[in-house]
Design an enzyme around this catalytic site. Structure first.
Site, PDB file in Angstrom:
ATOM      1  N   SER A 214      -3.181  -0.969   9.405  1.00  0.00           N
ATOM      2  CA  SER A 214      -3.151   0.276  10.331  1.00  0.00           C
ATOM      3  C   SER A 214      -2.000   0.451  10.682  1.00  0.00           C
ATOM      4  O   SER A 214      -1.742   1.443  11.745  1.00  0.00           O
ATOM      5  CB  SER A 214      -3.937  -0.385  11.519  1.00  0.00           C
ATOM      6  OG  SER A 214      -3.482  -1.672  11.985  1.00  0.00           O
TER       7      SER A 214
ATOM      8  N   ASN B 291      -5.708  -9.638  19.258  1.00  0.00           N
ATOM      9  CA  ASN B 291      -6.902  -8.850  19.687  1.00  0.00           C
ATOM     10  C   ASN B 291      -6.632  -8.393  21.244  1.00  0.00           C
ATOM     11  O   ASN B 291      -6.741  -7.363  21.720  1.00  0.00           O
ATOM     12  CB  ASN B 291      -7.892  -9.770  19.742  1.00  0.00           C
ATOM     13  CG  ASN B 291      -8.269 -10.158  18.398  1.00  0.00           C
ATOM     14  OD1 ASN B 291      -7.876  -9.627  17.395  1.00  0.00           O
ATOM     15  ND2 ASN B 291      -9.505 -11.078  18.168  1.00  0.00           N
TER      16      ASN B 291
ATOM     17  N   THR C 185     -23.974  37.934  34.290  1.00  0.00           N
ATOM     18  CA  THR C 185     -25.017  36.699  33.677  1.00  0.00           C
ATOM     19  C   THR C 185     -25.535  37.301  32.729  1.00  0.00           C
ATOM     20  O   THR C 185     -25.808  38.454  32.433  1.00  0.00           O
ATOM     21  CB  THR C 185     -26.021  36.617  35.098  1.00  0.00           C
ATOM     22  OG1 THR C 185     -26.663  37.719  35.327  1.00  0.00           O
ATOM     23  CG2 THR C 185     -25.416  36.275  36.417  1.00  0.00           C
ATOM     24  N   HIS C 186     -25.988  36.147  31.850  1.00  0.00           N
ATOM     25  CA  HIS C 186     -26.578  36.499  30.535  1.00  0.00           C
ATOM     26  C   HIS C 186     -25.509  37.615  29.742  1.00  0.00           C
ATOM     27  O   HIS C 186     -25.907  38.145  28.896  1.00  0.00           O
ATOM     28  CB  HIS C 186     -27.786  37.356  30.450  1.00  0.00           C
ATOM     29  CG  HIS C 186     -28.675  36.500  31.671  1.00  0.00           C
ATOM     30  ND1 HIS C 186     -29.578  35.513  31.232  1.00  0.00           N
ATOM     31  CD2 HIS C 186     -28.923  36.575  32.711  1.00  0.00           C
ATOM     32  CE1 HIS C 186     -30.213  35.037  32.322  1.00  0.00           C
ATOM     33  NE2 HIS C 186     -29.809  35.756  33.332  1.00  0.00           N
TER      34      HIS C 186
ATOM     35  N   SER D 256      -3.326  40.397  10.362  1.00  0.00           N
ATOM     36  CA  SER D 256      -4.115  40.179   9.296  1.00  0.00           C
ATOM     37  C   SER D 256      -3.247  40.606   8.203  1.00  0.00           C
ATOM     38  O   SER D 256      -2.517  41.571   8.090  1.00  0.00           O
ATOM     39  CB  SER D 256      -5.504  41.301   9.435  1.00  0.00           C
ATOM     40  OG  SER D 256      -5.902  41.416   8.171  1.00  0.00           O
TER      41      SER D 256
ATOM     42  N   LYS E 226      -4.734  45.249  12.587  1.00  0.00           N
ATOM     43  CA  LYS E 226      -5.364  44.010  13.376  1.00  0.00           C
ATOM     44  C   LYS E 226      -4.195  43.288  14.389  1.00  0.00           C
ATOM     45  O   LYS E 226      -2.962  43.007  13.820  1.00  0.00           O
ATOM     46  CB  LYS E 226      -5.785  43.162  12.402  1.00  0.00           C
ATOM     47  CG  LYS E 226      -7.209  43.545  11.822  1.00  0.00           C
ATOM     48  CD  LYS E 226      -8.051  43.758  12.869  1.00  0.00           C
ATOM     49  CE  LYS E 226      -8.832  42.327  13.543  1.00  0.00           C
ATOM     50  NZ  LYS E 226      -9.528  41.752  12.438  1.00  0.00           N
TER      51      LYS E 226
ATOM     52  N   ASN F 290      -4.711  39.859  16.416  1.00  0.00           N
ATOM     53  CA  ASN F 290      -5.909  39.056  16.380  1.00  0.00           C
ATOM     54  C   ASN F 290      -5.385  37.928  17.531  1.00  0.00           C
ATOM     55  O   ASN F 290      -4.346  37.265  17.807  1.00  0.00           O
ATOM     56  CB  ASN F 290      -6.134  38.153  15.042  1.00  0.00           C
ATOM     57  CG  ASN F 290      -6.702  39.217  14.341  1.00  0.00           C
ATOM     58  OD1 ASN F 290      -7.403  40.074  14.491  1.00  0.00           O
ATOM     59  ND2 ASN F 290      -6.526  38.789  12.820  1.00  0.00           N
TER      60      ASN F 290
ATOM     61  N   GLU G 277      -8.884  31.549  20.017  1.00  0.00           N
ATOM     62  CA  GLU G 277      -9.781  31.093  19.155  1.00  0.00           C
ATOM     63  C   GLU G 277      -9.556  29.385  18.821  1.00  0.00           C
ATOM     64  O   GLU G 277     -10.511  29.000  18.510  1.00  0.00           O
ATOM     65  CB  GLU G 277      -9.688  31.895  17.756  1.00  0.00           C
ATOM     66  CG  GLU G 277     -10.323  33.286  17.983  1.00  0.00           C
ATOM     67  CD  GLU G 277      -9.934  34.195  16.862  1.00  0.00           C
ATOM     68  OE1 GLU G 277     -10.971  34.107  15.913  1.00  0.00           O
ATOM     69  OE2 GLU G 277      -9.076  34.876  16.881  1.00  0.00           O
TER      70      GLU G 277
ATOM     71  N   TYR H 115     -14.368  -9.433  19.753  1.00  0.00           N
ATOM     72  CA  TYR H 115     -13.521  -8.492  18.941  1.00  0.00           C
ATOM     73  C   TYR H 115     -14.268  -8.290  17.467  1.00  0.00           C
ATOM     74  O   TYR H 115     -14.735  -9.181  17.087  1.00  0.00           O
ATOM     75  CB  TYR H 115     -12.289  -9.029  18.723  1.00  0.00           C
ATOM     76  CG  TYR H 115     -11.330  -8.198  17.774  1.00  0.00           C
ATOM     77  CD1 TYR H 115     -10.535  -7.149  18.306  1.00  0.00           C
ATOM     78  CD2 TYR H 115     -11.290  -8.284  16.531  1.00  0.00           C
ATOM     79  CE1 TYR H 115      -9.986  -6.178  17.478  1.00  0.00           C
ATOM     80  CE2 TYR H 115     -10.381  -7.340  15.687  1.00  0.00           C
ATOM     81  CZ  TYR H 115      -9.838  -6.302  16.262  1.00  0.00           C
ATOM     82  OH  TYR H 115      -9.338  -5.414  15.374  1.00  0.00           O
TER      83      TYR H 115
ATOM     84  N   GLN I  81     -10.747  -1.112  15.158  1.00  0.00           N
ATOM     85  CA  GLN I  81      -9.184  -0.627  14.798  1.00  0.00           C
ATOM     86  C   GLN I  81      -9.568   0.925  14.502  1.00  0.00           C
ATOM     87  O   GLN I  81      -8.509   1.587  14.778  1.00  0.00           O
ATOM     88  CB  GLN I  81      -8.976  -1.080  13.420  1.00  0.00           C
ATOM     89  CG  GLN I  81      -7.580  -0.802  12.709  1.00  0.00           C
ATOM     90  CD  GLN I  81      -7.219  -1.516  11.812  1.00  0.00           C
ATOM     91  OE1 GLN I  81      -6.631  -2.572  12.123  1.00  0.00           O
ATOM     92  NE2 GLN I  81      -7.094  -1.181  10.455  1.00  0.00           N
TER      93      GLN I  81
ATOM     94  N   LYS J 184      -8.233   4.000  17.191  1.00  0.00           N
ATOM     95  CA  LYS J 184      -6.917   4.659  17.415  1.00  0.00           C
ATOM     96  C   LYS J 184      -6.641   6.096  16.777  1.00  0.00           C
ATOM     97  O   LYS J 184      -6.334   7.097  17.601  1.00  0.00           O
ATOM     98  CB  LYS J 184      -5.821   3.640  17.006  1.00  0.00           C
ATOM     99  CG  LYS J 184      -5.539   2.621  17.838  1.00  0.00           C
ATOM    100  CD  LYS J 184      -4.664   1.531  17.565  1.00  0.00           C
ATOM    101  CE  LYS J 184      -5.389   0.494  16.812  1.00  0.00           C
ATOM    102  NZ  LYS J 184      -6.479  -0.197  17.418  1.00  0.00           N
TER     103      LYS J 184
HETATM  104  N1  ARG Z   1      -5.152  -3.602  13.892  1.00  0.00           N
HETATM  105  C1  ARG Z   1      -5.889  -4.212  14.725  1.00  0.00           C
HETATM  106  C2  ARG Z   1      -6.674  -3.334  15.580  1.00  0.00           C
HETATM  107  O1  ARG Z   1      -6.171  -2.239  15.587  1.00  0.00           O
HETATM  108  C3  ARG Z   1      -5.283  -5.188  15.506  1.00  0.00           C
HETATM  109  C4  ARG Z   1      -5.991  -6.485  15.723  1.00  0.00           C
HETATM  110  C5  ARG Z   1      -6.203  -7.210  14.666  1.00  0.00           C
HETATM  111  N2  ARG Z   1      -6.826  -8.419  14.772  1.00  0.00           N
HETATM  112  C6  ARG Z   1      -7.493  -9.099  13.875  1.00  0.00           C
HETATM  113  N3  ARG Z   1      -8.040 -10.319  14.265  1.00  0.00           N
HETATM  114  N4  ARG Z   1      -7.738  -8.833  12.846  1.00  0.00           N
HETATM  115  O2  ARG Z   1      -7.752  -3.431  16.223  1.00  0.00           O
END
Ligand code: ARG
Length: 470
Positions: free
Chosen positions: A23, A110, A155-156, A277, A283, A285, A290, A317, A322, A325
């Site tokens: 990660s 964790n 409205t509408h 464009s 154009k 735009n 958008e 956990y 993971q 993120k």
């Molecule tokens: N990269 C893990 C996460 O984002 C970190 C925790 C990892 N813990 C483990 N027991 N593998 O959640």
């Protein structure tokens, strides 16, 4: 490379495992939070006599050095490390030797990752709050200049009743004020320490969880260690707040896009915030508007990713977590860039009150006022409603407006009409008479802007107290 957890297994993993498992590519953006969290943990370990005061001091000093070097660019984050937690610990041990290996006492990745993410999002919530507040201010600045700019309210998507541009824009300000409230509440619940949860069942070491929370300026620590490592409701809460915020921006963006069309021509974006464009020379735009609308899709998508990722996860956990993120980071980045673009796009735009006024005049949006005029003359509303409906049909057939229709024609339908009708259906008067506290009358909207500003300031004060930094 040997994994930090080599022991039970050899720790030399298949390349393919590494690609799926690692990660570092995305959690490295939390390096500062990871290190400050570790410093608070190391401080507490020393205070509690779990490591010696000298060991604690050396660990903290080592961590400070790592933080400074990463920030200065003299220490590059190794993309081959499994995650940011392993990377920092490995560098610490390389730099300060055996003491570095004591940092992870009473802690697991964790609870560490849950803390990092909470600290990181706390900061981002603060930034998004400020940006959303600037957007609200930018909208209010335009509103203040257009208290008397009459336009059709719809409205509408059909012209309905007269409002002003100020009143219309202030609707969005109210939405943003609620977005700000939601962000503040979400920030409160995010800023809680999960440290001490360990892997899931806390630890046998005598940790001081309150001390760690206090060092990190958090609102206490999580009451249940299994909850501490396993829930991501704070991520989902932010993602939901951001989805709602984007929904609001998207509605505004849609209106800006419509208003920039030649069919509406209520406004034009400045050249700096417009595109052209590659084939059509004429154009100009509104791509940015958008994109505000389009980016909303990704933020919703991330919200669904997070909800789906969490669904049915057994306690406590699980590595699925993971996946939180990239989804929330993408939403945070997306919302920030959208909110950065909105204020200058609004500030540099030109509004065309004449075109709004013309659309208002051609839209029979004073028909309700015409009926109300008859009601004030003593007619029951339903009869007045039908009479005015017939008048509008007549105007449509004769390609004219209620304002231009001669009094004779009015009186042919009902003797209740007199000269006063023209004053009653005058667009500016129609708006001015809607002076209820939430209505579009310039005097009402002026008050609404004053109150919204006060509310914004009060929220900013709360936010200021919340953002203690990490
Ligand atoms: N990269 C893990 C996460 O984002 C970190 C925790 C990892 N813990 C483990 N027991 N593998 O959640």
């Amino acid at each position: 490379m040997k994994m930090i957890w080599a022991g039970r297994t050899a720790g030399d993993v298949d390349e393919r495992l590494n690609e799926l498992n690692a990660s570092i590519g995305f959690d490295q953006r939390m390096f500062e939070e990871d290190i400050t969290g570790s410093m608070a943990h190391a401080f507490m370990l020393g205070r509690q006599g779990i490591v010696s005061p000298d060991e604690s001091a050396k660990i903290i000093e080592g961590l400070e050095g790592i933080l400074a070097d990463i920030k200065a660019g003299s220490l590059a984050i190794d993309p081959a490390a499994e995650d940011i937690h392993s990377f920092v610990e490995q560098v610490l041990t390389q730099r300060i030797g055996e003491n570095g290996k004591k940092l992870h006492t009473g802690r697991s990745r964790n609870d560490q990752v849950a803390l990092d993410l909470r600290l990181y999002l706390r900061r981002e919530i603060g930034e998004i709050f400020s940006l959303a507040a600037s957007s609200a201010s930018a909208l209010m600045a335009v509103a203040e200049r257009h208290l008397e700019t009459v336009m059709p309210g719809y409205t509408h998507l059909q012209r309905a009743q007269p409002v002003t541009l100020a009143h219309h824009l202030m609707a969005y300000v109210q939405m943003l004020l609620r977005d700000l409230q939601r962000l503040l509440a979400c920030g409160e619940r995010t800023a809680v320490s999960p440290l001490g949860s360990g892997a899931l069942a806390s630890t046998t070491h005598p940790l001081d969880q309150a001390l760690v929370a206090q060092r990190l300026n958090l609102n206490g620590f999580m009451a249940n260690s299994m909850d501490g490592v396993s829930d991501r409701d704070f991520v989902l809460e932010l993602s939901s707040c951001l989805s709602i915020l984007m929904m609001h921006l998207s509605r505004l963006a849609e209106e800006i896009t419509l208003w920039c069309s030649w069919e509406f021509r209520f406004m034009a974006l400045s050249d700096r915030f417009s595109t052209g464009s590659s084939i059509m020379p004429q154009k100009k735009n509104p791509d940015l508007a958008e994109l505000l609308r389009g980016k909303t899709a990704r933020v919703y998508g991330n919200n669904v990713t997070l909800l789906t990722m969490m669904k049915a996860l057994p306690m406590a956990y699980d590595k699925d977590l993971q996946e939180d993120k990239e989804a929330i980071f993408d939403s945070v980045d997306t919302v920030k860039i959208c909110l950065q673009v909105l204020p200058p796009m609004l500030q540099s735009a030109t509004f065309f009150p004449d075109h709004m006024r013309a659309a208002a005049a051609a839209g029979f949006i004073n028909a309700t006022d015409c009926a109300d005029y008859l009601v004030k003359k003593g007619l029951p509303f339903r009869d007045a409603y039908r009479l005015v409906g017939e008048l509008v049909a007549e105007c449509v057939a004769k390609k004219t407006t209620l304002e231009a229709l001669p009094l004779k024609e009015y009186q042919a339908l009902s003797p209740a009409f007199d000269e006063g009708v023209y004053e009653a259906i005058d667009l500016a008067a129609c708006v001015a008479q809607r002076k209820t506290p939430s209505g579009p009358a310039p005097e009402s909207v002026k008050k609404q802007i004053g109150e919204a500003k006060k509310k914004l300031e009060a929220l900013q004060e709360v936010a200021g107290g919340q953002s203690h930094g990490n």
